[in-house]
Scaffold this motif. Structure first.
Motif, short mmCIF file in Angstrom:
data_model
loop_
_atom_site.label_atom_id
_atom_site.label_comp_id
_atom_site.label_asym_id
_atom_site.label_seq_id
_atom_site.Cartn_x
_atom_site.Cartn_y
_atom_site.Cartn_z
N ASP A 1 -2.39 3.21 -7.41
CA ASP A 1 -2.33 3.39 -8.86
C ASP A 1 -0.90 3.65 -9.35
O ASP A 1 -0.49 3.12 -10.39
N SER A 2 -0.16 4.44 -8.61
CA SER A 2 1.18 4.80 -9.06
C SER A 2 2.16 3.63 -8.98
O SER A 2 3.20 3.64 -9.63
N ALA A 3 1.82 2.63 -8.20
CA ALA A 3 2.72 1.50 -7.98
C ALA A 3 2.30 0.24 -8.73
O ALA A 3 3.11 -0.68 -8.87
N ARG A 4 1.09 0.22 -9.18
CA ARG A 4 0.55 -0.99 -9.78
C ARG A 4 1.37 -1.43 -10.99
O ARG A 4 1.67 -0.63 -11.87
N GLY A 5 1.73 -2.71 -10.99
CA GLY A 5 2.51 -3.26 -12.08
C GLY A 5 4.02 -3.13 -11.91
O GLY A 5 4.79 -3.74 -12.66
N ARG A 6 4.45 -2.31 -10.93
CA ARG A 6 5.88 -2.11 -10.72
C ARG A 6 6.33 -2.48 -9.32
O ARG A 6 7.46 -2.93 -9.12
N PHE A 7 5.47 -2.26 -8.33
CA PHE A 7 5.83 -2.50 -6.93
C PHE A 7 5.07 -3.71 -6.40
O PHE A 7 3.91 -3.95 -6.76
N PHE B 1 -0.56 6.92 -0.76
CA PHE B 1 -0.60 5.49 -0.50
C PHE B 1 0.17 4.74 -1.58
O PHE B 1 0.03 5.03 -2.77
N VAL B 2 0.94 3.74 -1.15
CA VAL B 2 1.70 2.93 -2.10
C VAL B 2 1.12 1.51 -2.16
O VAL B 2 0.73 1.03 -3.23
N ALA B 3 1.09 0.83 -1.02
CA ALA B 3 0.62 -0.55 -1.02
C ALA B 3 0.34 -0.97 0.42
O ALA B 3 0.87 -0.39 1.36
#
Length: 121
Positions: free
Chosen positions: A61-67, A46-48
């Motif tokens: 989690d992997s995208a938070r703050g960047r995506f 999952f991304v967003a």
């Protein structure tokens, strides 16, 4: 709903990309939209996701703050702005429409074919 992603490509670490998810068919505004990604040999991640009106977003989690996920219902399009890309972001990115914004794939019904994002170091 038919979905088509675009905007993927080959970029360098630290670069940015904006992915688009264009919808045709049924009322796009009636669906939540999610972005997922899958790298070779790995499970779908999952991304967003974003609610129907765009007032609620969930970021993995992997995208938070960047995506950042957004949508323009007038254009029947959702977007995924990706900044500070790293080689770990290399994957096929797929958008989907569903009933509620969620990280769970079970809530999504229609899926696009995906767009490839490759980040070189």
């Amino acid at each position: 709903v038919q979905l088509v992603e675009s905007g993927g490509g080959l970029v360098r670490a630290g670069d940015s990309l904006r992915l688009s998810c264009a919808a045709t068919g049924r009322a796009f505004y009636a669906y939540a939209v999610g972005w997922f990604r899958q790298a070779p040999g790995k499970e779908r991640q999952f991304v967003a996701s974003i609610s129907r009106s765009g007032d609620k977003t969930i970021v993995g989690d992997s995208a938070r703050g960047r995506f950042t996920i957004s949508r323009d219902n007038a254009k029947n399009t959702a977007y995924l702005q990706m900044n500070s890309l790293t080689p770990d972001d290399t994957a096929t990115y797929t958008c989907a429409t569903g009933t509620i914004p969620s990280s769970q794939t079970q809530y999504y019904t229609f899926w696009g074919p995906g767009t490839q994002v490759t980040v070189s170091s």
